[in-house]
Write an enzyme that holds these catalytic residues in place. Structure first.
Site, short mmCIF file in Angstrom:
data_model
loop_
_atom_site.label_atom_id
_atom_site.label_comp_id
_atom_site.label_asym_id
_atom_site.label_seq_id
_atom_site.Cartn_x
_atom_site.Cartn_y
_atom_site.Cartn_z
N LYS A 1 0.81 -1.23 0.00
CA LYS A 1 0.00 0.00 0.00
C LYS A 1 0.84 1.28 0.00
O LYS A 1 0.50 2.26 -0.67
CB LYS A 1 -0.95 0.00 1.19
N ASP B 1 -10.34 2.40 2.55
CA ASP B 1 -10.48 1.73 3.84
C ASP B 1 -11.32 2.57 4.81
O ASP B 1 -12.16 2.04 5.54
CB ASP B 1 -9.12 1.44 4.44
N TYR C 1 -12.11 -9.92 10.54
CA TYR C 1 -13.38 -10.59 10.22
C TYR C 1 -13.26 -12.11 10.11
O TYR C 1 -14.24 -12.80 9.78
CB TYR C 1 -14.01 -10.02 8.95
#
Length: 283
Positions: free
Chosen positions: A68, A104, A220
């Protein structure tokens, strides 16, 4: 737009990404020609990969760990979120120029808006962790008008760097300050990998949290992390992290394929089924 647009997600490793499932669902839903694939690229090969995107027929794609920050440096133009966060997770072309964005923060906010619509009425938050993910969360909180943001990290210097970056006076604290900082925090967010499948649990005592606090986790897998389970057992409201993954994908799809998709219960159930299948295979 290309007749058969190609998009991608890249990281290292990338084989467990659920982004192809999400975007494939939307492509099928809209009846669009196009493709979205996972491409594993080692860090040393990433600049060459990005520079060759158009030559290889890609209209853009998603970028995840560990690329990123390098993606940020390779873009010719960046959106405001990427500039503030210092990282790019979405690439697309406009007028031949490579643009980079960070979705995000958008995904985090959209998930909470869907799961607990009144979440941002009180403006105090406790952010657990000071890594790359926390930058997007803090940016999102500031965008929604949060004025009391408490960042805790095992290494206080990392928390202080973040507090300074976002202009949060007195916002940096060590891990041992959590019991005190829980008091009055309307939102509690885990931005660390603690609690993720295969990682150590995030073990904190929530007994000092306000009874109306909302607890959320960007992890998650598993869907209910140890933190969320502890919160639920105390009667606190919770929002799991899966929605952040789903919502952050929306802007990219619109850039590449020209249609704005929706996050639906059907899509969520599709990803949950895939997660269950993966868990079964791992036994």
């Amino acid at each position: 737009m290309a007749n058969n647009p190609r998009a991608f997600v890249t990281g290292y490793p990338i084989r467990h990404s659920r982004s192809p499932l999400i975007h494939g669902y939307w492509l099928k839903q809209f009846g669009l020609k196009g493709s979205y694939q996972a491409v594993e690229v080692a860090p040393e090969d990433f600049p060459q990969f990005v520079n060759g995107l158009q030559d290889n027929g890609f209209v853009g794609g998603n970028v995840t760990i560990p690329h990123k920050e390098v993606a940020f440096s390779l873009c010719e133009k960046r959106d405001a979120a990427a500039e503030e966060i210092g990282a790019v997770n979405t690439l697309w072309f406009e007028n031949g120029l490579l643009h980079g964005g960070n979705t995000d923060a958008y995904g985090f906010v959209a998930n909470l808006d869907a799961g607990s619509p009144d979440w941002s009425e009180r403006k105090s938050a406790l952010v657990l962790g000071a890594g790359g993910a926390s930058r997007a969360i803090i940016f999102a909180l500031k965008q929604r008008g949060f004025t009391d943001i408490r960042i805790v990290n095992r290494t206080v210097e990392r928390a202080r760097e973040l507090a300074d970056r976002f202009g949060i006076a007195g916002g940096a604290h060590g891990w041992n300050a959590i019991p005190e900082l829980l008091q009055g925090a309307a939102l509690i967010v885990n931005t660390t990998s603690l609690g993720m499948q295969g990682k150590d649990d995030l073990d904190i005592d929530l007994s000092g949290a306000d009874s109306d606090a909302l607890v959320t986790d960007i992890v998650y897998v598993p869907l209910e992390t140890p933190l969320l389970r502890a919160a639920r057992s105390r009667g606190l409201k919770t929002v799991d992290g899966l929605g952040m993954l789903l919502h952050q994908a929306v802007p990219g799809f619109e850039h590449w394929f020209g249609r704005r998709p929706e996050v639906t219960p059907e899509l969520r159930n599709l990803v949950l089924a895939d997660m269950a299948s993966a868990a079964e295979k791992a036994k």
